[in-house]
Design a protein around this motif. Sequence first.
Motif, PDB file in Angstrom:
ATOM      1  N   SER A 141       0.803  -1.213   0.000  1.00  0.00           N
ATOM      2  CA  SER A 141       0.000   0.000   0.000  1.00  0.00           C
ATOM      3  C   SER A 141       0.835   1.261   0.000  1.00  0.00           C
ATOM      4  CB  SER A 141      -0.919   0.025   1.235  1.00  0.00           C
ATOM      5  OG  SER A 141      -0.138  -0.031   2.419  1.00  0.00           O
ATOM      6  N   ASP A 142       2.169   1.121   0.207  1.00  0.00           N
ATOM      7  CA  ASP A 142       3.020   2.298   0.186  1.00  0.00           C
ATOM      8  C   ASP A 142       3.009   2.920  -1.194  1.00  0.00           C
ATOM      9  OD1 ASP A 142       3.714   1.970   2.779  1.00  0.00           O
ATOM     10  OD2 ASP A 142       5.654   0.999   2.394  1.00  0.00           O
ATOM     11  N   GLY A 143       3.025   4.261  -1.246  1.00  0.00           N
ATOM     12  CA  GLY A 143       3.014   4.946  -2.527  1.00  0.00           C
ATOM     13  C   GLY A 143       4.304   4.742  -3.288  1.00  0.00           C
ATOM     14  N   ASP A 144       4.202   4.533  -4.600  1.00  0.00           N
ATOM     15  CA  ASP A 144       5.368   4.362  -5.451  1.00  0.00           C
ATOM     16  C   ASP A 144       5.734   5.632  -6.194  1.00  0.00           C
ATOM     17  OD1 ASP A 144       5.526   1.735  -4.777  1.00  0.00           O
ATOM     18  OD2 ASP A 144       4.425   1.010  -6.523  1.00  0.00           O
ATOM     19  N   GLY A 145       4.876   6.647  -6.040  1.00  0.00           N
ATOM     20  CA  GLY A 145       5.129   7.831  -6.828  1.00  0.00           C
ATOM     21  C   GLY A 145       4.602   7.715  -8.244  1.00  0.00           C
ATOM     22  N   GLU A 146       3.901   6.584  -8.540  1.00  0.00           N
ATOM     23  CA  GLU A 146       3.415   6.425  -9.901  1.00  0.00           C
ATOM     24  C   GLU A 146       1.959   6.846 -10.039  1.00  0.00           C
ATOM     25  OE1 GLU A 146       3.742   2.361 -10.971  1.00  0.00           O
ATOM     26  OE2 GLU A 146       2.549   1.643  -9.323  1.00  0.00           O
ATOM     27  N   ASN A 147       1.228   6.907  -8.928  1.00  0.00           N
ATOM     28  CA  ASN A 147      -0.162   7.332  -8.986  1.00  0.00           C
ATOM     29  C   ASN A 147      -0.230   8.830  -8.755  1.00  0.00           C
ATOM     30  OD1 ASN A 147      -2.872   7.571  -9.034  1.00  0.00           O
ATOM     31  ND2 ASN A 147      -3.294   6.086  -7.403  1.00  0.00           N
ATOM     32  N   ILE A 148       0.083   9.574  -9.786  1.00  0.00           N
ATOM     33  CA  ILE A 148       0.167  11.018  -9.672  1.00  0.00           C
ATOM     34  C   ILE A 148      -1.190  11.623  -9.349  1.00  0.00           C
ATOM     35  CG2 ILE A 148       0.700  13.117 -10.965  1.00  0.00           C
ATOM     36  CD1 ILE A 148       2.750  11.515 -12.506  1.00  0.00           C
ATOM     37  N   ALA A 190     -10.393  27.804 -13.838  1.00  0.00           N
ATOM     38  CA  ALA A 190     -10.570  28.545 -15.074  1.00  0.00           C
ATOM     39  C   ALA A 190      -9.205  28.850 -15.685  1.00  0.00           C
ATOM     40  CB  ALA A 190     -11.328  29.843 -14.801  1.00  0.00           C
ATOM     41  N   GLY A 191      -9.093  28.592 -16.985  1.00  0.00           N
ATOM     42  CA  GLY A 191      -7.846  28.871 -17.674  1.00  0.00           C
ATOM     43  C   GLY A 191      -6.726  27.922 -17.309  1.00  0.00           C
ATOM     44  N   SER A 192      -7.053  26.718 -16.874  1.00  0.00           N
ATOM     45  CA  SER A 192      -6.036  25.748 -16.474  1.00  0.00           C
ATOM     46  C   SER A 192      -5.075  25.465 -17.627  1.00  0.00           C
ATOM     47  CB  SER A 192      -6.691  24.438 -16.019  1.00  0.00           C
ATOM     48  OG  SER A 192      -5.703  23.459 -15.751  1.00  0.00           O
ATOM     49  N   MET A 193      -3.810  25.317 -17.278  1.00  0.00           N
ATOM     50  CA  MET A 193      -2.768  25.024 -18.265  1.00  0.00           C
ATOM     51  C   MET A 193      -2.504  23.529 -18.404  1.00  0.00           C
ATOM     52  SD  MET A 193      -0.200  27.928 -16.812  1.00  0.00           S
ATOM     53  CE  MET A 193      -0.692  29.652 -16.696  1.00  0.00           C
ATOM     54  N   PHE A 194      -3.313  22.706 -17.737  1.00  0.00           N
ATOM     55  CA  PHE A 194      -3.094  21.261 -17.711  1.00  0.00           C
ATOM     56  C   PHE A 194      -4.328  20.538 -18.243  1.00  0.00           C
ATOM     57  CE2 PHE A 194      -0.500  23.266 -14.541  1.00  0.00           C
ATOM     58  CZ  PHE A 194       0.734  22.658 -14.690  1.00  0.00           C
ATOM     59  N   ALA A 195      -4.097  19.383 -18.860  1.00  0.00           N
ATOM     60  CA  ALA A 195      -5.196  18.628 -19.456  1.00  0.00           C
ATOM     61  C   ALA A 195      -6.150  18.095 -18.400  1.00  0.00           C
ATOM     62  CB  ALA A 195      -4.641  17.474 -20.297  1.00  0.00           C
ATOM     63  N   SER A 196      -5.637  17.804 -17.213  1.00  0.00           N
ATOM     64  CA  SER A 196      -6.467  17.293 -16.129  1.00  0.00           C
ATOM     65  C   SER A 196      -5.818  17.640 -14.807  1.00  0.00           C
ATOM     66  CB  SER A 196      -6.626  15.770 -16.244  1.00  0.00           C
ATOM     67  OG  SER A 196      -5.381  15.125 -16.022  1.00  0.00           O
ATOM     68  N   GLU A 197      -6.564  17.431 -13.731  1.00  0.00           N
ATOM     69  CA  GLU A 197      -6.024  17.713 -12.402  1.00  0.00           C
ATOM     70  C   GLU A 197      -4.835  16.818 -12.074  1.00  0.00           C
ATOM     71  OE1 GLU A 197      -9.024  19.042  -9.138  1.00  0.00           O
ATOM     72  OE2 GLU A 197     -10.030  17.537 -10.366  1.00  0.00           O
ATOM     73  N   SER A 198      -4.801  15.631 -12.663  1.00  0.00           N
ATOM     74  CA  SER A 198      -3.736  14.688 -12.349  1.00  0.00           C
ATOM     75  C   SER A 198      -2.480  14.895 -13.183  1.00  0.00           C
ATOM     76  CB  SER A 198      -4.234  13.248 -12.548  1.00  0.00           C
ATOM     77  OG  SER A 198      -4.568  13.032 -13.895  1.00  0.00           O
ATOM     78  N   SER A 199      -2.561  15.739 -14.212  1.00  0.00           N
ATOM     79  CA  SER A 199      -1.434  15.912 -15.122  1.00  0.00           C
ATOM     80  C   SER A 199      -0.377  16.840 -14.545  1.00  0.00           C
ATOM     81  CB  SER A 199      -1.932  16.475 -16.459  1.00  0.00           C
ATOM     82  OG  SER A 199      -0.844  16.761 -17.309  1.00  0.00           O
ATOM     83  N   VAL A 213       4.482  22.572  -9.440  1.00  0.00           N
ATOM     84  CA  VAL A 213       5.941  22.651  -9.324  1.00  0.00           C
ATOM     85  C   VAL A 213       6.424  21.899  -8.096  1.00  0.00           C
ATOM     86  CG1 VAL A 213       7.894  24.204  -8.905  1.00  0.00           C
ATOM     87  CG2 VAL A 213       6.168  24.811 -10.606  1.00  0.00           C
ATOM     88  N   ARG A 214       5.711  22.052  -6.994  1.00  0.00           N
ATOM     89  CA  ARG A 214       6.141  21.423  -5.738  1.00  0.00           C
ATOM     90  C   ARG A 214       6.142  19.899  -5.853  1.00  0.00           C
ATOM     91  NH1 ARG A 214       3.749  26.205  -3.697  1.00  0.00           N
ATOM     92  NH2 ARG A 214       1.620  25.422  -3.744  1.00  0.00           N
ATOM     93  N   PHE A 215       5.242  19.344  -6.648  1.00  0.00           N
ATOM     94  CA  PHE A 215       5.197  17.890  -6.799  1.00  0.00           C
ATOM     95  C   PHE A 215       6.123  17.395  -7.908  1.00  0.00           C
ATOM     96  CE2 PHE A 215       1.194  18.897  -4.699  1.00  0.00           C
ATOM     97  CZ  PHE A 215       1.231  17.988  -3.648  1.00  0.00           C
ATOM     98  N   ALA A 216       6.414  18.281  -8.869  1.00  0.00           N
ATOM     99  CA  ALA A 216       7.318  17.895  -9.955  1.00  0.00           C
ATOM    100  C   ALA A 216       8.780  17.994  -9.544  1.00  0.00           C
ATOM    101  CB  ALA A 216       7.063  18.758 -11.183  1.00  0.00           C
ATOM    102  N   GLU A 217       9.053  18.718  -8.477  1.00  0.00           N
ATOM    103  CA  GLU A 217      10.434  18.916  -8.030  1.00  0.00           C
ATOM    104  C   GLU A 217      10.885  17.725  -7.186  1.00  0.00           C
ATOM    105  OE1 GLU A 217      13.737  21.832  -8.074  1.00  0.00           O
ATOM    106  OE2 GLU A 217      12.010  21.332  -9.314  1.00  0.00           O
ATOM    107  N   THR A 237       9.807  18.129 -16.331  1.00  0.00           N
ATOM    108  CA  THR A 237       8.527  17.446 -16.137  1.00  0.00           C
ATOM    109  C   THR A 237       7.372  18.275 -16.678  1.00  0.00           C
ATOM    110  OG1 THR A 237       9.375  16.351 -14.147  1.00  0.00           O
ATOM    111  CG2 THR A 237       6.978  16.445 -14.421  1.00  0.00           C
ATOM    112  N   LEU A 238       7.387  19.574 -16.412  1.00  0.00           N
ATOM    113  CA  LEU A 238       6.273  20.438 -16.799  1.00  0.00           C
ATOM    114  C   LEU A 238       6.295  20.810 -18.277  1.00  0.00           C
ATOM    115  CD1 LEU A 238       6.344  22.841 -13.717  1.00  0.00           C
ATOM    116  CD2 LEU A 238       4.620  21.110 -14.181  1.00  0.00           C
ATOM    117  N   PHE A 239       7.478  21.086 -18.814  1.00  0.00           N
ATOM    118  CA  PHE A 239       7.566  21.664 -20.159  1.00  0.00           C
ATOM    119  C   PHE A 239       8.242  20.767 -21.190  1.00  0.00           C
ATOM    120  CE2 PHE A 239       7.374  25.222 -17.179  1.00  0.00           C
ATOM    121  CZ  PHE A 239       6.360  25.995 -17.723  1.00  0.00           C
TER     122      PHE A 239
END
Length: 473
Positions: free
Chosen positions: A34-41, A56-65, A101-105, A114-116
């Motif tokens: 059950s420990d997180g693997d970092g793969e379920n973003i 509004a105006g989100s720069m991402f395709a989904s909340e999980s992206s 950014v905080r999660f991609a770092e 990761t972002l760009f």
Amino acid sequence: MAQDNWVPIKSTSARSILKAALIQRKIKSNVSLSDGDGENIEDITTSAGAPGRKIAGSMFASESSLEVRGGTDITLDALDAYLKYLEGTGKASWQELHDKVRFAETRDGASFRTLFGNAIQLGVISRRRAYQETIQYERDRNAGFLSPFGYSTPTVTSAVDAICSLEWYWLLALKSQVSIEGNYPLKFWRWKGYLIQYTSVGHEGPAVLLVHGFGASLQHFRDNISNIADEGHRVWAITLLGFGKSEKPNVDYSELLWSELLRDFIVDVVREPVHLVGNSIGGYICAIAAGLWPSLANSLVLLNSAGSVVPNYSFIPLSKEGRTSWLSRLQARLLLLFLRSRVGGILKGYYPTRTERVDKPLVDEIIRASYDPGATTVIESIFNFNLSIPLNFLFDSFGGNILVIQGIKDPLIKSESFISMLREHCSKVQIRELNAGHAPHDEVPDEVNSLLSEWMKTNKTELKPALEKSKAI
């Protein structure tokens, strides 16, 4: 023969498969399934801001992206928000990006790629445009000047380093493809957006995949590739992520990451089961790949492999990814300087019976790669290597035919003890001892080529048209 039904096996990480196998076989570990693997973003990123609320105006395709999506204007706006991360913002879309950014770092400086990364590779904005925008922002912050002592914010540093690295490896790949190097063609394949160098020789016969050790590249098989192909095989050799002329991104390097690279290379490029042949850490990675995805390997050949045999294993610790410290980064830089100055002498110790094989091309390529962007990050991984998965556990999981070719004069491995443990606890493994050091395939290539040719003939390729016939453990 294409194995289209293999594609689903790429969706599950090596770590998840390994942990499931430990539970199935009732082997204790330091982590639970059950420990997180970092793969379920999705589970992580939906909590980074306002769950359940469309911004509004989100720069991402989904909340999980974690990848910026949209046209040029949206991507440039996202880049502006990224560079101004430390300035704060009242805009909801910018705040969303700052949360990402905080999660991609995951490592210092890893967030920009990761972002760009995808936007730049798809040409939404060019590398040059991204670099110009970043440098212009830095000038604006410093009254038109660029400091010789570094950049003023971590996001500017991350952006410049990532963009320059992307440009460097793109040019290196182009140069490699227009110049003649060796007796085989050099090709590049994109894996998760990263450029991976490989070669393929031969038009018929069983498929063979050669995997080098730490600090080397596919060129370490310089006197094996064509020779094995001439014996009636199709030979692939790959340069692992972080080595040679493959890209060296700012990621956490591990034996499980490299095993997933081999898995995807076999599925996407070779597209049929292979005879896996690996040297040193490459042998250990091959053993992991064969153990976790046995349908991908017809047989396994280890050349002075890393790893160990553990009798009656009842506990297997798994490494946990984490941020590196300033101390490990300093140690990596110092180690890199030492290796550059001593690489020739060190290699000669690994070739005890034929030191003349440590020639200028071999040494020059290793030194050249050490100056590539990201080389220090790869060296850092030495301090985090986890070779705790026993070879006999992986052999049992694979269940196929295994050959161990051991140079008995290896200064890194106590060969007599290692061979003794193999004979006592891995009765199905065949062993061949050679009067050589750590890299027998390059020190005594004729002997190794002969052994490999004989091995392939006695272990003819068995077609595995259905994954279900040989499920991962």
